[in-house]
Design a protein around this motif. Structure first.
Motif, PDB file in Angstrom:
ATOM      1  N   ALA A 197      19.951  31.375  51.474  1.00  0.00           N
ATOM      2  CA  ALA A 197      19.367  30.902  50.209  1.00  0.00           C
ATOM      3  C   ALA A 197      18.011  30.272  50.488  1.00  0.00           C
ATOM      4  N   ARG A 198      17.201  30.172  49.453  1.00  0.00           N
ATOM      5  CA  ARG A 198      15.955  29.413  49.580  1.00  0.00           C
ATOM      6  C   ARG A 198      16.276  28.001  50.041  1.00  0.00           C
ATOM      7  N   ILE A 199      15.420  27.457  50.901  1.00  0.00           N
ATOM      8  CA  ILE A 199      15.618  26.083  51.353  1.00  0.00           C
ATOM      9  C   ILE A 199      15.116  25.172  50.245  1.00  0.00           C
ATOM     10  N   HIS A 200      16.062  24.632  49.507  1.00  0.00           N
ATOM     11  CA  HIS A 200      15.781  23.935  48.251  1.00  0.00           C
ATOM     12  C   HIS A 200      16.909  22.927  48.015  1.00  0.00           C
ATOM     13  N   PRO A 201      16.609  21.746  47.488  1.00  0.00           N
ATOM     14  CA  PRO A 201      17.681  20.761  47.241  1.00  0.00           C
ATOM     15  C   PRO A 201      18.832  21.328  46.418  1.00  0.00           C
ATOM     16  N   ARG A 202      18.524  22.254  45.482  1.00  0.00           N
ATOM     17  CA  ARG A 202      19.576  22.820  44.636  1.00  0.00           C
ATOM     18  C   ARG A 202      20.550  23.681  45.422  1.00  0.00           C
ATOM     19  N   LYS A 203      20.144  24.161  46.589  1.00  0.00           N
ATOM     20  CA  LYS A 203      21.006  25.030  47.396  1.00  0.00           C
ATOM     21  C   LYS A 203      21.892  24.244  48.372  1.00  0.00           C
ATOM     22  N   GLY A 204      21.596  22.958  48.583  1.00  0.00           N
ATOM     23  CA  GLY A 204      22.529  22.073  49.282  1.00  0.00           C
ATOM     24  C   GLY A 204      22.619  22.200  50.787  1.00  0.00           C
ATOM     25  N   GLN A 205      21.579  22.709  51.463  1.00  0.00           N
ATOM     26  CA  GLN A 205      21.661  22.827  52.921  1.00  0.00           C
ATOM     27  C   GLN A 205      21.855  21.466  53.583  1.00  0.00           C
ATOM     28  N   LEU A 206      21.165  20.453  53.066  1.00  0.00           N
ATOM     29  CA  LEU A 206      21.286  19.107  53.639  1.00  0.00           C
ATOM     30  C   LEU A 206      22.697  18.554  53.424  1.00  0.00           C
ATOM     31  N   ASP A 207      23.305  18.855  52.304  1.00  0.00           N
ATOM     32  CA  ASP A 207      24.675  18.411  52.045  1.00  0.00           C
ATOM     33  C   ASP A 207      25.644  18.996  53.061  1.00  0.00           C
ATOM     34  N   VAL A 208      25.430  20.251  53.449  1.00  0.00           N
ATOM     35  CA  VAL A 208      26.321  20.882  54.430  1.00  0.00           C
ATOM     36  C   VAL A 208      26.209  20.189  55.782  1.00  0.00           C
ATOM     37  N   ILE A 209      24.974  19.918  56.220  1.00  0.00           N
ATOM     38  CA  ILE A 209      24.796  19.222  57.501  1.00  0.00           C
ATOM     39  C   ILE A 209      25.461  17.851  57.458  1.00  0.00           C
ATOM     40  N   ASN A 210      25.238  17.117  56.373  1.00  0.00           N
ATOM     41  CA  ASN A 210      25.829  15.773  56.259  1.00  0.00           C
ATOM     42  C   ASN A 210      27.351  15.824  56.195  1.00  0.00           C
ATOM     43  N   ALA A 211      27.884  16.863  55.559  1.00  0.00           N
ATOM     44  CA  ALA A 211      29.343  17.015  55.507  1.00  0.00           C
ATOM     45  C   ALA A 211      29.904  17.302  56.891  1.00  0.00           C
ATOM     46  N   LEU A 212      29.264  18.168  57.644  1.00  0.00           N
ATOM     47  CA  LEU A 212      29.719  18.468  58.999  1.00  0.00           C
ATOM     48  C   LEU A 212      29.644  17.239  59.900  1.00  0.00           C
ATOM     49  N   ARG A 213      28.667  16.396  59.654  1.00  0.00           N
ATOM     50  CA  ARG A 213      28.528  15.173  60.464  1.00  0.00           C
ATOM     51  C   ARG A 213      29.639  14.173  60.187  1.00  0.00           C
ATOM     52  N   SER A 269      27.374  39.777  59.825  1.00  0.00           N
ATOM     53  CA  SER A 269      28.394  40.376  60.677  1.00  0.00           C
ATOM     54  C   SER A 269      28.855  39.437  61.788  1.00  0.00           C
ATOM     55  N   SER A 270      27.958  38.589  62.265  1.00  0.00           N
ATOM     56  CA  SER A 270      28.285  37.706  63.382  1.00  0.00           C
ATOM     57  C   SER A 270      28.730  36.316  62.936  1.00  0.00           C
ATOM     58  N   SER A 271      28.895  36.107  61.631  1.00  0.00           N
ATOM     59  CA  SER A 271      29.290  34.798  61.110  1.00  0.00           C
ATOM     60  C   SER A 271      30.784  34.738  60.833  1.00  0.00           C
ATOM     61  N   ASP A 272      31.288  33.508  60.680  1.00  0.00           N
ATOM     62  CA  ASP A 272      32.714  33.286  60.438  1.00  0.00           C
ATOM     63  C   ASP A 272      33.009  32.713  59.063  1.00  0.00           C
ATOM     64  N   LEU A 273      32.019  32.099  58.449  1.00  0.00           N
ATOM     65  CA  LEU A 273      32.258  31.443  57.165  1.00  0.00           C
ATOM     66  C   LEU A 273      30.933  31.324  56.425  1.00  0.00           C
ATOM     67  N   PHE A 274      30.955  31.633  55.138  1.00  0.00           N
ATOM     68  CA  PHE A 274      29.752  31.495  54.315  1.00  0.00           C
ATOM     69  C   PHE A 274      29.890  30.246  53.457  1.00  0.00           C
ATOM     70  N   ILE A 275      28.824  29.470  53.391  1.00  0.00           N
ATOM     71  CA  ILE A 275      28.873  28.232  52.606  1.00  0.00           C
ATOM     72  C   ILE A 275      27.570  28.030  51.856  1.00  0.00           C
ATOM     73  N   MET A 276      27.690  27.655  50.598  1.00  0.00           N
ATOM     74  CA  MET A 276      26.523  27.249  49.826  1.00  0.00           C
ATOM     75  C   MET A 276      26.947  26.129  48.885  1.00  0.00           C
ATOM     76  N   ALA A 277      26.417  24.946  49.145  1.00  0.00           N
ATOM     77  CA  ALA A 277      26.787  23.752  48.382  1.00  0.00           C
ATOM     78  C   ALA A 277      25.795  23.538  47.246  1.00  0.00           C
ATOM     79  N   SER A 278      25.745  24.486  46.330  1.00  0.00           N
ATOM     80  CA  SER A 278      24.778  24.420  45.227  1.00  0.00           C
ATOM     81  C   SER A 278      24.973  23.162  44.392  1.00  0.00           C
ATOM     82  N   ARG A 279      23.867  22.643  43.882  1.00  0.00           N
ATOM     83  CA  ARG A 279      23.879  21.454  43.041  1.00  0.00           C
ATOM     84  C   ARG A 279      23.490  21.812  41.615  1.00  0.00           C
TER      85      ARG A 279
END
Length: 378
Positions: A197-213, A269-279
């Motif tokens: 996804a576009r690197i954008h607050p609405r797409k939630g990439q930062l939320d995923v990192i913080n959740a994994l932490r 193909s080389s991934s195990d899980l798709f995640i997008m934490a849209s806001r």
């Protein structure tokens, strides 16, 4: 019907969800009518023998006044062809039609319009545009990508307008074909989480990192989170936040930029899980999300948030979480990281969902009369 004219500023080689939808619809419509012509600014160099034809239009692909005026004129010329179906699938040419309504100029007959949702949020602030859209909806057949956008249309225009029809989106054929060669992974390999996804607050990439932490480091020690997508200049500060969080994480995070074609298929193909934490966002809406169907084609279990039309896109192939809740996201990710069987079950459901969709069904909905097409309504 012998001829379908499709008007858009977005078509491959331009990337993006709308461009993909237009490409798939043009190909599928070629199997339903004798001739399809795509009016776009950058047609592909190699035309298919049995696919659509192309007519280059001089627009830049913006919604600036000069571009809208060009679409105003293109739509005026289209009125001369009363036999073709005229299909408008992108906001800029729709704006051209709305101005023709406002200036009481003729519009094409047999007119079909695909609205995506975000334009409704932006146009609702201008009552004159809402009035023009209401008038246009009485003279055209309106489609939307999800029940969520269908409800938004009624909310913006009022209950007296005809309810738009939901066009059944499908998995891009290129993903279905590429997924047949998915590589098998070994148990010792890193668990790869992917966001496209576009690197954008609405797409939630930062939320995923913080959740994994928030998850026990013993569980995330073997995690690799891959972020694939374009970072626009206007979102430079958010990109820096993502990079800073990635650098501080105890697990591997890679910010890789946009990928296309086979390079993107290899990542799926080389991934195990798709995640997008849209806001949720006041100026934009997740109307559906073709990217979920792309991931599903490769058998990826999905983690997604309950915003817009995302639940409709994911079906039973996703673990759905509440938006804006890093805690909820962390709990769901922890469960999936520890439960291989759950990931497999969701992945199998994803493949079934991806393979059950068909762009030919979407094309039939566009060309068949409303009474005989298979559609969803609220």
């Amino acid at each position: 019907m012998d001829h379908c004219c499709l008007y858009t500023s977005e078509y491959p080689p331009l990337a993006g969800g709308i461009a993909t939808v237009n490409h798939e619809l043009a190909l599928a419509l070629s199997g339903e009518v004798e001739k399809v012509t795509v009016y776009c600014p950058n047609p592909p160099k190699d035309e298919l023998t049995h696919g659509p034809g192309f007519f280059r239009v001089k627009v830049r692909g913006t919604q600036d006044p000069d571009d809208v005026f060009r679409w105003f004129r293109i739509m005026g010329r289209a009125t001369a062809d009363r036999h073709a179906m005229h299909c408008v699938t992108e906001p800029a040419p729709v704006l051209g039609l709305l101005f023709r309504i406002l200036f009481r100029r003729p519009i094409p007959s047999k007119l079909t319009i695909l609205l995506h949702g975000t334009e409704l949020l932006r146009w609702r602030r201008r009552k004159w545009l809402v009035r023009a859209l209401s008038r246009l909806s009485r003279q055209a057949r309106i489609f939307v990508p999800s029940v969520h956008v269908q409800a938004l249309f009624v909310e913006v225009l009022g209950p007296e307008v005809a309810i738009p029809e939901v066009l059944p989106y499908a998995t891009p054929k290129s993903c279905i074909q590429a997924a047949t060669s998915r590589k098998k992974k070994h148990a010792k390999d890193a668990v790869v989480l992917l966001t496209v996804a576009r690197i954008h607050p609405r797409k939630g990439q930062l939320d995923v990192i913080n959740a994994l932490r928030k998850i026990d480091s013993k569980i995330t020690a073997n995690v690799h989170y891959r972020i694939v997508g374009e970072a626009r200049k206007s979102r430079k500060s958010y990109l820096e936040q993502v990079r800073q969080a990635a650098a501080e994480a105890a697990f591997e995070v890679s910010v890789e930029g946009p990928l296309y074609g086979q390079s993107l298929f290899d990542v799926y193909s080389s991934s195990d899980l798709f995640i997008m934490a849209s806001r949720e966002d006041t100026d934009s809406v997740e109307s559906f999300g073709l990217v979920y169907l792309e991931a599903a084609a490769f058998g990826l279990p999905i983690v997604a948030t309950k915003v817009g039309g995302v639940e409709e896109a994911c079906g039973e192939a996703a673990a759905m979480v509440e938006p804006h809740s890093v805690t909820d996201l962390a709990e769901t990710l922890e469960r999936l990281l520890e439960d291989l069987e759950l990931r497999r079950s969701l992945g199998e459901a994803a493949v079934r969902m991806a393979q059950s969709t068909s762009w030919s069904e979407a094309a039939k909905c566009l060309v068949l009369p409303k009474e005989t097409s298979s559609l969803v309504s609220i």
